[in-house]
Design a protein around this motif. Structure first.
Motif, PDB file in Angstrom:
ATOM      1  N   UNK A   1       0.808  -1.216   0.000  1.00 51.81           N
ATOM      2  CA  UNK A   1       0.000   0.000   0.000  1.00 51.81           C
ATOM      3  C   UNK A   1       0.848   1.276   0.000  1.00 51.81           C
ATOM      4  N   UNK A   2       1.885   1.296   0.832  1.00 51.77           N
ATOM      5  CA  UNK A   2       2.666   2.529   0.997  1.00 51.77           C
ATOM      6  C   UNK A   2       4.049   2.447   0.370  1.00 51.77           C
ATOM      7  N   UNK A   3       4.460   1.273  -0.096  1.00 45.69           N
ATOM      8  CA  UNK A   3       5.763   1.150  -0.743  1.00 45.69           C
ATOM      9  C   UNK A   3       6.828   0.601   0.176  1.00 45.69           C
ATOM     10  N   UNK A   4       7.808  -0.049  -0.414  1.00 42.78           N
ATOM     11  CA  UNK A   4       8.851  -0.710   0.369  1.00 42.78           C
ATOM     12  C   UNK A   4       9.785   0.276   1.063  1.00 42.78           C
ATOM     13  N   UNK A   5      10.022   1.429   0.456  1.00 43.26           N
ATOM     14  CA  UNK A   5      10.922   2.413   1.070  1.00 43.26           C
ATOM     15  C   UNK A   5      10.314   2.955   2.359  1.00 43.26           C
ATOM     16  N   UNK A   6       9.023   3.267   2.311  1.00 42.63           N
ATOM     17  CA  UNK A   6       8.336   3.732   3.520  1.00 42.63           C
ATOM     18  C   UNK A   6       8.345   2.632   4.578  1.00 42.63           C
ATOM     19  N   UNK A   7       8.012   1.414   4.190  1.00 42.58           N
ATOM     20  CA  UNK A   7       7.924   0.316   5.146  1.00 42.58           C
ATOM     21  C   UNK A   7       9.280  -0.024   5.755  1.00 42.58           C
ATOM     22  N   UNK A   8      10.366   0.234   5.015  1.00 42.53           N
ATOM     23  CA  UNK A   8      11.707  -0.098   5.511  1.00 42.53           C
ATOM     24  C   UNK A   8      12.081   0.709   6.753  1.00 42.53           C
ATOM     25  N   UNK A   9      11.362   1.811   6.989  1.00 44.01           N
ATOM     26  CA  UNK A   9      11.665   2.628   8.160  1.00 44.01           C
ATOM     27  C   UNK A   9      11.345   1.897   9.465  1.00 44.01           C
ATOM     28  N   UNK A  10      10.683   0.746   9.367  1.00 44.34           N
ATOM     29  CA  UNK A  10      10.373  -0.028  10.572  1.00 44.34           C
ATOM     30  C   UNK A  10      11.648  -0.458  11.298  1.00 44.34           C
ATOM     31  N   UNK A  11      12.781  -0.489  10.594  1.00 46.40           N
ATOM     32  CA  UNK A  11      14.053  -0.892  11.215  1.00 46.40           C
ATOM     33  C   UNK A  11      14.377  -0.024  12.427  1.00 46.40           C
ATOM     34  N   UNK A  12      14.171   1.296  12.297  1.00 40.24           N
ATOM     35  CA  UNK A  12      14.448   2.197  13.415  1.00 40.24           C
ATOM     36  C   UNK A  12      13.535   1.883  14.593  1.00 40.24           C
TER      37      UNK A  12
ATOM     38  N   UNK B   1      19.651   2.702   4.208  1.00 39.60           N
ATOM     39  CA  UNK B   1      18.285   2.578   3.702  1.00 39.60           C
ATOM     40  C   UNK B   1      18.266   2.841   2.198  1.00 39.60           C
ATOM     41  N   UNK B   2      17.402   2.132   1.456  1.00 38.91           N
ATOM     42  CA  UNK B   2      17.320   2.339   0.005  1.00 38.91           C
ATOM     43  C   UNK B   2      16.877   3.750  -0.327  1.00 38.91           C
ATOM     44  N   UNK B   3      17.325   4.239  -1.477  1.00 39.25           N
ATOM     45  CA  UNK B   3      17.021   5.599  -1.882  1.00 39.25           C
ATOM     46  C   UNK B   3      16.116   5.657  -3.112  1.00 39.25           C
ATOM     47  N   UNK B   4      15.497   4.529  -3.460  1.00 36.15           N
ATOM     48  CA  UNK B   4      14.606   4.535  -4.618  1.00 36.15           C
ATOM     49  C   UNK B   4      13.355   5.334  -4.299  1.00 36.15           C
ATOM     50  N   UNK B   5      12.736   5.953  -5.308  1.00 31.24           N
ATOM     51  CA  UNK B   5      11.517   6.685  -5.049  1.00 31.24           C
ATOM     52  C   UNK B   5      10.438   5.772  -4.505  1.00 31.24           C
ATOM     53  N   UNK B   6       9.673   6.277  -3.554  1.00 35.14           N
ATOM     54  CA  UNK B   6       8.606   5.505  -2.975  1.00 35.14           C
ATOM     55  C   UNK B   6       7.549   5.194  -4.017  1.00 35.14           C
ATOM     56  N   UNK B   7       7.121   3.931  -4.024  1.00 34.99           N
ATOM     57  CA  UNK B   7       6.094   3.523  -4.961  1.00 34.99           C
ATOM     58  C   UNK B   7       4.815   4.287  -4.704  1.00 34.99           C
ATOM     59  N   UNK B   8       4.037   4.469  -5.748  1.00 37.49           N
ATOM     60  CA  UNK B   8       2.768   5.169  -5.600  1.00 37.49           C
ATOM     61  C   UNK B   8       1.841   4.378  -4.708  1.00 37.49           C
ATOM     62  N   UNK B   9       1.099   5.087  -3.895  1.00 33.11           N
ATOM     63  CA  UNK B   9       0.170   4.446  -2.994  1.00 33.11           C
ATOM     64  C   UNK B   9      -1.018   3.956  -3.786  1.00 33.11           C
ATOM     65  N   UNK B  10      -1.365   2.692  -3.551  1.00 29.43           N
ATOM     66  CA  UNK B  10      -2.465   2.088  -4.301  1.00 29.43           C
ATOM     67  C   UNK B  10      -3.804   2.628  -3.842  1.00 29.43           C
ATOM     68  N   UNK B  11      -4.745   2.626  -4.783  1.00 28.00           N
ATOM     69  CA  UNK B  11      -6.148   2.962  -4.503  1.00 28.00           C
ATOM     70  C   UNK B  11      -6.295   4.300  -3.815  1.00 28.00           C
ATOM     71  N   UNK B  12      -5.644   5.334  -4.327  1.00 30.44           N
ATOM     72  CA  UNK B  12      -5.801   6.653  -3.726  1.00 30.44           C
ATOM     73  C   UNK B  12      -7.164   7.215  -4.071  1.00 30.44           C
TER      74      UNK B  12
END
Length: 305
Positions: free
Chosen positions: A246-257, A294-305
């Protein structure tokens, strides 16, 4: 539209925090699970069994199936071994000897160790920033190991290498999945299949080593910790995978902190652990290292906006 989008992101942040808080409980629960004599194979068997029961119910409720072709079974086996059985055997053994907060800090090495593995497998390109992050992570481990006052007992330092086995295996697992994919399986099917296959390995090992844990009462805190950790892991993993879609892997990767921060917080609140300034400095270095790897790829578009 603006209000709806911001409401969505507020929900994503809330789920991210809940995932971090749930996974952060893993190390204090591990410490409690081994506190009265339970050992790794017995704990891991029930971790697989409880996870399989919960995920199986979720999979059934959504009308899903579990593919059992030979290549799927091989994949479940690999994930069960490198994603749970081997790393958790090391973690539960290290938990006997090391403070829970230290284990949480050490687990933060996962994305840092994943970087050189990805380079060796030709899956990533060299990055000075990410290499610096890896160096900071290793410096954090040295801050825990080297100073005389960093650990409550200097004998604990000899168990740090064992604690490093878990993040190494998790880093290998992440790269393995990134390279070879999941064979058309979704994350819930992978975790369910790995749990079922893992039971086949862990059950006999627990029996042969005398580590099998009887499910019959009376139940104590270690039993409750095993159940709670298994449930929280399965639910957090499922929620995390949903968040990635839903929010993209880059956003979700912040769970590490959050996992590291909550792991230290829960250890302090639940176990009453205290740490030397060297350990707090190591935690800060580890956080800085996480920022850089942390990866620096652009965050994927959020689905079903």
């Amino acid at each position: 539209m603006w209000l709806e989008r911001n409401r969505d992101w507020a929900g994503y942040v809330a789920i991210l925090v809940l995932c971090g808080a749930a996974w952060g409980l893993g190390q204090p629960f591990a410490k409690i699970a081994v506190s009265e004599g339970y050992r790794h194979f017995g704990i891991i068997f029930w971790q697989f069994a409880i996870g399989a029961a919960l995920l199986g119910a979720i999979n059934l409720a959504r009308g899903g199936r579990l593919p059992t072709a030979s290549h799927h079974l091989a994949f479940y086996t690999i994930i069960a071994l490198i994603g749970t059985l081997l790393p958790n055997s090391a973690s539960y053994t290290a938990a006997i000897h090391l403070p829970s907060g230290i284990l949480s800090i050490v687990l933060s090495l996962i994305p840092m160790l994943a970087f050189p593995i990805a380079l060796a497998w030709g899956m990533d390109r060299f990055s000075a920033a990410r290499l610096t992050g890896l160096v900071l992570g290793l410096c954090a481990i040295l801050l825990i190991a080297a100073p005389q006052s960093s650990l409550p007992d200097r004998a604990m330092v000899w168990w740090l290498p064992l604690a490093l086995i878990a993040p190494l295996f998790y880093a290998v697992e992440g790269n393995f999945v990134a390279r070879y994919g999941t064979g058309g399986l979704d994350a819930l099917q992978v975790l369910l299949g790995a749990s079922l296959v893992g039971m086949v390995f862990a059950g006999p090992l627990a029996l042969m080593t005398g580590q099998f844990i009887s499910p019959l009462p009376p139940w104590g805190l270690p039993d409750l910790a095993i159940v709670a950790s298994s449930i929280t892991h399965a639910l957090a993993y499922t929620a995390y995978v949903w968040l990635v879609t839903r929010a993209g892997s880059v956003f979700a990767a912040q769970v590490s902190y959050l996992v590291t921060g909550f792991g230290i917080l829960w250890a302090k609140l639940i176990l009453g652990e205290t740490y030397s300034p060297w350990v707090w400095a190591a935690a800060l270095l580890m956080m800085a290292g996480l920022v850089l790897v942390q990866p620096r790829k652009p965050t994927e578009a959020v689905a079903a906006q």
